[in-house]
Design a protein around this motif. Structure first.
Motif, PDB file in Angstrom:
ATOM      1  N   ALA A  41      -2.794 -13.228   7.296  1.00  0.00           N
ATOM      2  CA  ALA A  41      -3.239 -14.075   6.191  1.00  0.00           C
ATOM      3  C   ALA A  41      -3.972 -13.253   5.147  1.00  0.00           C
ATOM      4  CB  ALA A  41      -4.168 -15.165   6.718  1.00  0.00           C
ATOM      5  N   THR A  42      -3.889 -13.712   3.898  1.00  0.00           N
ATOM      6  CA  THR A  42      -4.645 -13.092   2.812  1.00  0.00           C
ATOM      7  C   THR A  42      -5.995 -13.771   2.721  1.00  0.00           C
ATOM      8  OG1 THR A  42      -2.618 -12.620   1.611  1.00  0.00           O
ATOM      9  CG2 THR A  42      -4.665 -12.592   0.355  1.00  0.00           C
ATOM     10  N   THR A  43      -7.055 -13.012   2.705  1.00  0.00           N
ATOM     11  CA  THR A  43      -8.389 -13.585   2.701  1.00  0.00           C
ATOM     12  C   THR A  43      -8.802 -14.008   1.309  1.00  0.00           C
ATOM     13  OG1 THR A  43      -9.361 -11.416   2.368  1.00  0.00           O
ATOM     14  CG2 THR A  43      -9.125 -12.153   4.630  1.00  0.00           C
ATOM     15  N   SER A  44      -9.670 -14.979   1.241  1.00  0.00           N
ATOM     16  CA  SER A  44     -10.240 -15.424  -0.031  1.00  0.00           C
ATOM     17  C   SER A  44     -11.391 -14.508  -0.402  1.00  0.00           C
ATOM     18  CB  SER A  44     -10.750 -16.863   0.111  1.00  0.00           C
ATOM     19  OG  SER A  44     -11.867 -16.876   0.996  1.00  0.00           O
ATOM     20  N   LYS A  45     -11.887 -14.630  -1.648  1.00  0.00           N
ATOM     21  CA  LYS A  45     -13.023 -13.826  -2.078  1.00  0.00           C
ATOM     22  C   LYS A  45     -14.231 -14.120  -1.203  1.00  0.00           C
ATOM     23  CE  LYS A  45     -11.645 -13.374  -6.930  1.00  0.00           C
ATOM     24  NZ  LYS A  45     -12.027 -13.659  -8.335  1.00  0.00           N
ATOM     25  N   HIS A  46     -14.387 -15.383  -0.817  1.00  0.00           N
ATOM     26  CA  HIS A  46     -15.519 -15.746   0.038  1.00  0.00           C
ATOM     27  C   HIS A  46     -15.423 -15.042   1.383  1.00  0.00           C
ATOM     28  CE1 HIS A  46     -18.657 -18.136   1.943  1.00  0.00           C
ATOM     29  NE2 HIS A  46     -17.795 -18.435   2.912  1.00  0.00           N
ATOM     30  N   ARG A  53     -18.102  -5.304   2.239  1.00  0.00           N
ATOM     31  CA  ARG A  53     -17.312  -4.539   1.272  1.00  0.00           C
ATOM     32  C   ARG A  53     -16.431  -3.498   1.940  1.00  0.00           C
ATOM     33  NH1 ARG A  53     -19.486  -1.247  -4.121  1.00  0.00           N
ATOM     34  NH2 ARG A  53     -17.581  -0.005  -4.400  1.00  0.00           N
ATOM     35  N   TYR A  54     -16.942  -2.813   2.951  1.00  0.00           N
ATOM     36  CA  TYR A  54     -16.208  -1.705   3.564  1.00  0.00           C
ATOM     37  C   TYR A  54     -15.623  -2.112   4.910  1.00  0.00           C
ATOM     38  CZ  TYR A  54     -18.428   1.079  -0.046  1.00  0.00           C
ATOM     39  OH  TYR A  54     -18.838   1.573  -1.255  1.00  0.00           O
ATOM     40  N   GLN A  55     -14.389  -1.734   5.112  1.00  0.00           N
ATOM     41  CA  GLN A  55     -13.702  -2.052   6.349  1.00  0.00           C
ATOM     42  C   GLN A  55     -13.071  -0.795   6.934  1.00  0.00           C
ATOM     43  OE1 GLN A  55     -13.237  -5.018   8.269  1.00  0.00           O
ATOM     44  NE2 GLN A  55     -12.628  -3.322   9.601  1.00  0.00           N
ATOM     45  N   ASP A  56     -13.467  -0.413   8.147  1.00  0.00           N
ATOM     46  CA  ASP A  56     -12.856   0.729   8.810  1.00  0.00           C
ATOM     47  C   ASP A  56     -11.471   0.359   9.341  1.00  0.00           C
ATOM     48  OD1 ASP A  56     -14.964   2.367   8.302  1.00  0.00           O
ATOM     49  OD2 ASP A  56     -15.826   2.275  10.316  1.00  0.00           O
ATOM     50  N   LYS A 213      -3.273  -6.306   6.119  1.00  0.00           N
ATOM     51  CA  LYS A 213      -3.976  -7.179   7.058  1.00  0.00           C
ATOM     52  C   LYS A 213      -5.246  -7.695   6.401  1.00  0.00           C
ATOM     53  CE  LYS A 213      -6.095  -7.488  11.622  1.00  0.00           C
ATOM     54  NZ  LYS A 213      -5.414  -8.756  11.965  1.00  0.00           N
ATOM     55  N   ASP A 214      -5.358  -8.992   6.320  1.00  0.00           N
ATOM     56  CA  ASP A 214      -6.568  -9.644   5.808  1.00  0.00           C
ATOM     57  C   ASP A 214      -7.061  -9.029   4.508  1.00  0.00           C
ATOM     58  OD1 ASP A 214      -6.401 -11.205   8.044  1.00  0.00           O
ATOM     59  OD2 ASP A 214      -8.022 -10.211   9.115  1.00  0.00           O
ATOM     60  N   GLY A 215      -6.154  -8.835   3.560  1.00  0.00           N
ATOM     61  CA  GLY A 215      -6.543  -8.307   2.266  1.00  0.00           C
ATOM     62  C   GLY A 215      -6.582  -6.794   2.179  1.00  0.00           C
ATOM     63  N   VAL A 216      -6.488  -6.100   3.314  1.00  0.00           N
ATOM     64  CA  VAL A 216      -6.449  -4.634   3.316  1.00  0.00           C
ATOM     65  C   VAL A 216      -5.003  -4.187   3.111  1.00  0.00           C
ATOM     66  CG1 VAL A 216      -6.822  -2.569   4.694  1.00  0.00           C
ATOM     67  CG2 VAL A 216      -8.468  -4.450   4.797  1.00  0.00           C
ATOM     68  N   LYS A 217      -4.773  -3.271   2.180  1.00  0.00           N
ATOM     69  CA  LYS A 217      -3.421  -2.774   1.889  1.00  0.00           C
ATOM     70  C   LYS A 217      -3.424  -1.253   1.895  1.00  0.00           C
ATOM     71  CE  LYS A 217      -3.112  -4.884  -2.088  1.00  0.00           C
ATOM     72  NZ  LYS A 217      -2.530  -5.379  -3.368  1.00  0.00           N
ATOM     73  N   ILE A 218      -2.559  -0.676   2.722  1.00  0.00           N
ATOM     74  CA  ILE A 218      -2.412   0.778   2.778  1.00  0.00           C
ATOM     75  C   ILE A 218      -0.934   1.121   2.650  1.00  0.00           C
ATOM     76  CG2 ILE A 218      -2.762   2.877   4.136  1.00  0.00           C
ATOM     77  CD1 ILE A 218      -5.101   1.513   5.494  1.00  0.00           C
ATOM     78  N   ASP A 351     -12.417   0.304   0.920  1.00  0.00           N
ATOM     79  CA  ASP A 351     -13.358  -0.359   0.014  1.00  0.00           C
ATOM     80  C   ASP A 351     -12.681  -1.603  -0.549  1.00  0.00           C
ATOM     81  OD1 ASP A 351     -15.070  -1.186  -1.998  1.00  0.00           O
ATOM     82  OD2 ASP A 351     -15.456   0.833  -2.762  1.00  0.00           O
ATOM     83  N   ARG A 352     -13.106  -2.775  -0.102  1.00  0.00           N
ATOM     84  CA  ARG A 352     -12.483  -4.016  -0.547  1.00  0.00           C
ATOM     85  C   ARG A 352     -12.699  -4.258  -2.047  1.00  0.00           C
ATOM     86  NH1 ARG A 352     -10.706  -7.462   3.422  1.00  0.00           N
ATOM     87  NH2 ARG A 352     -11.308  -6.972   5.574  1.00  0.00           N
ATOM     88  N   ALA A 353     -13.747  -3.688  -2.600  1.00  0.00           N
ATOM     89  CA  ALA A 353     -14.031  -3.903  -4.023  1.00  0.00           C
ATOM     90  C   ALA A 353     -13.045  -3.143  -4.910  1.00  0.00           C
ATOM     91  CB  ALA A 353     -15.456  -3.476  -4.347  1.00  0.00           C
ATOM     92  N   THR A 354     -12.635  -1.949  -4.475  1.00  0.00           N
ATOM     93  CA  THR A 354     -11.733  -1.130  -5.289  1.00  0.00           C
ATOM     94  C   THR A 354     -10.314  -1.082  -4.745  1.00  0.00           C
ATOM     95  OG1 THR A 354     -12.227   0.889  -4.045  1.00  0.00           O
ATOM     96  CG2 THR A 354     -13.684   0.354  -5.913  1.00  0.00           C
ATOM     97  N   GLY A 355     -10.154  -1.446  -3.489  1.00  0.00           N
ATOM     98  CA  GLY A 355      -8.849  -1.342  -2.850  1.00  0.00           C
ATOM     99  C   GLY A 355      -8.479   0.078  -2.475  1.00  0.00           C
ATOM    100  N   ASP A 356      -9.438   0.977  -2.549  1.00  0.00           N
ATOM    101  CA  ASP A 356      -9.181   2.387  -2.270  1.00  0.00           C
ATOM    102  C   ASP A 356      -9.926   2.827  -1.005  1.00  0.00           C
ATOM    103  OD1 ASP A 356      -8.152   4.900  -2.585  1.00  0.00           O
ATOM    104  OD2 ASP A 356      -8.949   5.210  -4.609  1.00  0.00           O
ATOM    105  N   ILE A 357      -9.596   4.022  -0.534  1.00  0.00           N
ATOM    106  CA  ILE A 357     -10.277   4.599   0.618  1.00  0.00           C
ATOM    107  C   ILE A 357     -11.502   5.364   0.141  1.00  0.00           C
ATOM    108  CG2 ILE A 357     -10.094   6.248   2.540  1.00  0.00           C
ATOM    109  CD1 ILE A 357      -8.443   3.699   2.923  1.00  0.00           C
ATOM    110  N   ALA A 358     -12.630   5.120   0.778  1.00  0.00           N
ATOM    111  CA  ALA A 358     -13.841   5.896   0.497  1.00  0.00           C
ATOM    112  C   ALA A 358     -13.714   7.212   1.245  1.00  0.00           C
ATOM    113  CB  ALA A 358     -15.079   5.129   0.935  1.00  0.00           C
ATOM    114  N   ARG A 359     -13.219   8.228   0.566  1.00  0.00           N
ATOM    115  CA  ARG A 359     -12.847   9.469   1.244  1.00  0.00           C
ATOM    116  C   ARG A 359     -14.012  10.178   1.913  1.00  0.00           C
ATOM    117  NH1 ARG A 359      -9.375  13.327  -1.723  1.00  0.00           N
ATOM    118  NH2 ARG A 359      -7.991  12.037  -2.931  1.00  0.00           N
ATOM    119  N   THR A 360     -15.190  10.021   1.393  1.00  0.00           N
ATOM    120  CA  THR A 360     -16.341  10.695   1.987  1.00  0.00           C
ATOM    121  C   THR A 360     -16.622  10.171   3.389  1.00  0.00           C
ATOM    122  OG1 THR A 360     -17.802   9.110   0.887  1.00  0.00           O
ATOM    123  CG2 THR A 360     -17.423  11.219  -0.217  1.00  0.00           C
TER     124      THR A 360
END
Length: 602
Positions: A41-46, A53-56, A213-218, A351-360
């Motif tokens: 499922a695609t998650t809502s903003k809520h 914000r961050y999902q491993d 998965k749940d709004g995460v896209k790779i 990073d759910r806010a940017t849709g990118d990977i926090a490389r650090t």
């Protein structure tokens, strides 16, 4: 771009490959309807805010399995581990029954987990898989819950049509169906972004795919080395064009970004050479990527910063390094050795806010597929099924040895044995045959003395020999001038082999010196090249036995493709079997050759 899972997906896990590059694939289709029980499922903003914000995301990866379903034997089934006190420990590793257990254990408690591979899942496989055109390996990978793999050069050993069959399923065109159940093909997509059909100019398989998965896209982009035509038989790559790895990855990274996918992993079947063969060697000491060399370094340095990590292969080495991208930022580059001996566990912080990977926050490590864990029962059942079918062929004794015959070193004992076998076979075809040359990459495993299954000590079975030489190359005879023969030996250390020499294994009677303290073609000491004690005459004609791959100029030996007076014999495994049967018995087994034909100066 639609969100469509594979039609045959049987896995209970909910994280799946959902979105694919529609319209670019010429083979393979995915079903249009996602089963309700397995949908993502695609998650809502809520919900995003609730999740944080961050999902491993756990990325499990491996490479270069080469159909090794059973635990590989000898040195092919071991890894070395550097200990805290500086000593080295050897660990038995590999076997899909253990790999499945380790991967399943690693996934426990990981809601976001994706499993990827970097090519050469099949090809150059032991008899258990190779005899059945690698259908057993595809079945095993399905059970491993592999999500996606790039292609490697060995995926083209039998050509693009056979690769399409492994993806889509169906009976083999000549061998037919091996069981009463239709082969279903891969549950995961093969990616081949830089492999194009010469006529259409389009990729022969999907260039990329997106895991959701749940709004995460790779996004995953899969490429193989551009030089695949130089290391695969001409028939295997007929009608195909292989493009530059970096240009291709950069092209599709832009396309993924336009579609809103900013987290990208490249699956690259090209690799590096770490300064140490210990699987836990720190190749970032003292600085990023300082302990690794080879083609993957230049690739990593030039692939767009849009790509967040590179999962690599081909060199059969183990590493988890950071190599700076073109913007000067460190980026993870990994490889998990070969034959299922290791797997890599990488944490990608999304990073759910940017849709990118926090490389650090990216971290990665290789883990040994030890054999001290329970075997996965479903894998044992699969292996038993195919072993039952293979047993009548594989268990046949074809020779006897007095000790392990290894395939390691500049000149290996097994290389000498195979070259001698092809020389003897060549003499059967034409008594005027003078020598034989064998490429080291065509020798896939050692022949071990220790008992296995019902085999007695020192017995060489057909299955063991098949594992050593699985390519079904023919033994070819050709005429060369002495000058051409000298040039062939120089091509071991020049041209495409300059950076990483490929030292041909030679039959008894041919001797020369290889001086590694020198550079370029000077490493082959011309005056030292002799046949049966006599210097090679540049103007004379020599009858040379090679396998068909070398006879086509493969492995960077263009001069071997210029021979004349061709004579094609049976496949190289027949030559090895004939030699073992003629020269060994239980009472008089073959001893490991001394490997003293090439004098190496270091």
């Amino acid at each position: 771009m639609s969100a469509t899972p594979h039609a045959r997906r049987r896995r209970p896990r909910t994280n799946r490959i959902l979105a694919v590059a529609a319209g670019l694939a010429t083979v393979g289709t995915l079903a249009a309807v996602l089963p309700a029980a397995a949908g993502a499922a695609t998650t809502s903003k809520h919900e995003d805010a609730k999740q944080g914000r961050y999902q491993d995301v756990q990325l499990l990866s491996f490479n270069d399995l080469h159909g090794n379903l059973e635990a590989p034997a000898g040195s092919s089934g071991r890894v070395t581990e550097k200990q805290a006190d500086g000593t080295t420990k050897t660990i038995d590793a590999g076997g899909v029954e253990y790999l499945a257990t380790h991967l399943r254990k690693a996934r426990e408690g990981q809601k976001y987990s994706v499993t990827a591979a970097a090519g050469d899942m099949v090809g150059a496989s032991p008899l258990l898989s190779g005899l059945f055109h690698d259908e057993p390996t595809i079945e095993a990978l399905n059970k491993l819950d592999l999500d996606v793999t790039g292609v490697g050069n060995h995926e083209f050993d039998e050509g693009a049509k056979e690769l399409a069959r492994l993806q889509n399923g169906g009976c083999h065109p000549t061998a037919g169906c091996y069981t009463d159940k239709r082969f279903e093909g891969a549950d995961f997509p093969y990616l081949a972004a830089n492999v194009l059909d010469e006529k259409s100019g389009k990729p022969i398989l999907k260039p990329y795919t997106v895991w959701k998965k749940d709004g995460v896209k790779i996004g995953f982009i899969g490429v193989t080395l551009e030089d695949t035509p130089g290391i695969v038989s001409a028939e295997g790559v007929k009608g195909l064009k292989f493009k530059d790895e970096v240009e291709t990855i950069n092209k599709y990274a832009k396309e993924l970004e336009r579609q809103g996918v900013k987290s990208i992993v490249a699956l690259v079947h090209e690799g590096g050479l770490p300064a140490s063969t210990d699987y836990n060697y720190n190749c970032d000491s003292p600085g990023a990527g300082d302990g690794i060399s080879g083609p993957i370094v230049d690739i990593a340095k030039n692939v767009t910063p849009k790509v967040d990590a590179l999962v690599t292969g081909h060199t059969h080495q183990a590493y988890a390094c950071t190599i700076n991208d073109p913007a000067g930022n460190p980026r993870m580059v990994t490889s998990a050795s070969s034959f299922g001996r290791l797997y890599t566990d990488t944490t990608l912080t999304y990073d759910r806010a940017t849709g990118d990977i926090a490389r650090t926050a990216v971290k990665s490590a290789n883990h040994v597929v030890t054999r001290d864990v329970p075997k996965a029962p479903d894998m044992t059942k699969l292996i038993d099924k195919w072993n039952t079918l293979a047993a009548p062929i594989g268990n046949r004794a074809i020779g006897y040895i007095s000790g392990d015959i290894n395939n390691t070193g500049t000149e290996s004992p097994l290389g000498d044995l195979i070259a001698d076998a092809q020389f003897a076979y060549g003499k059967e075809l034409d008594p005027e045959t003078d020598l034989a040359l064998m490429n080291p990459g065509g020798i896939r495993a050692p022949i071990t003395y220790a008992a296995k299954g019902s085999e007695g000590d020192g017995v060489v079975t057909y299955a063991e020999a098949f594992t050593v030489q699985p390519f079904a190359n023919t033994v070819n005879l050709q005429d060369f001038t002495g000058a051409q023969l000298i040039q062939v030996l120089k091509e071991q250390v020049s041209g495409s082999n300059a950076a990483s020499p490929k030292v041909l294994q030679v039959s008894s009677g041919l001797t020369y010196t290889l001086d590694l303290t020198k550079s370029g073609v000077d490493r082959v000491v011309t005056d030292s090249i002799k046949l049966n004690g006599a210097a090679i005459d540049p103007a004379a004609t020599y009858r040379v036995a090679t396998n068909s791959f070398l006879a086509g100029g493969g492995d960077g030996f263009p001069t071997l493709g210029q021979g004349t007076n061709d004579l094609v014999g049976e496949d190289d495994l027949v030559a090895l079997e004939k030699y073992l049967l003629a020269n060994s018995s239980a009472a008089n087994p073959i001893a490991p050759p001394a490997a003293n034909r090439i004098s190496v100066v270091r």
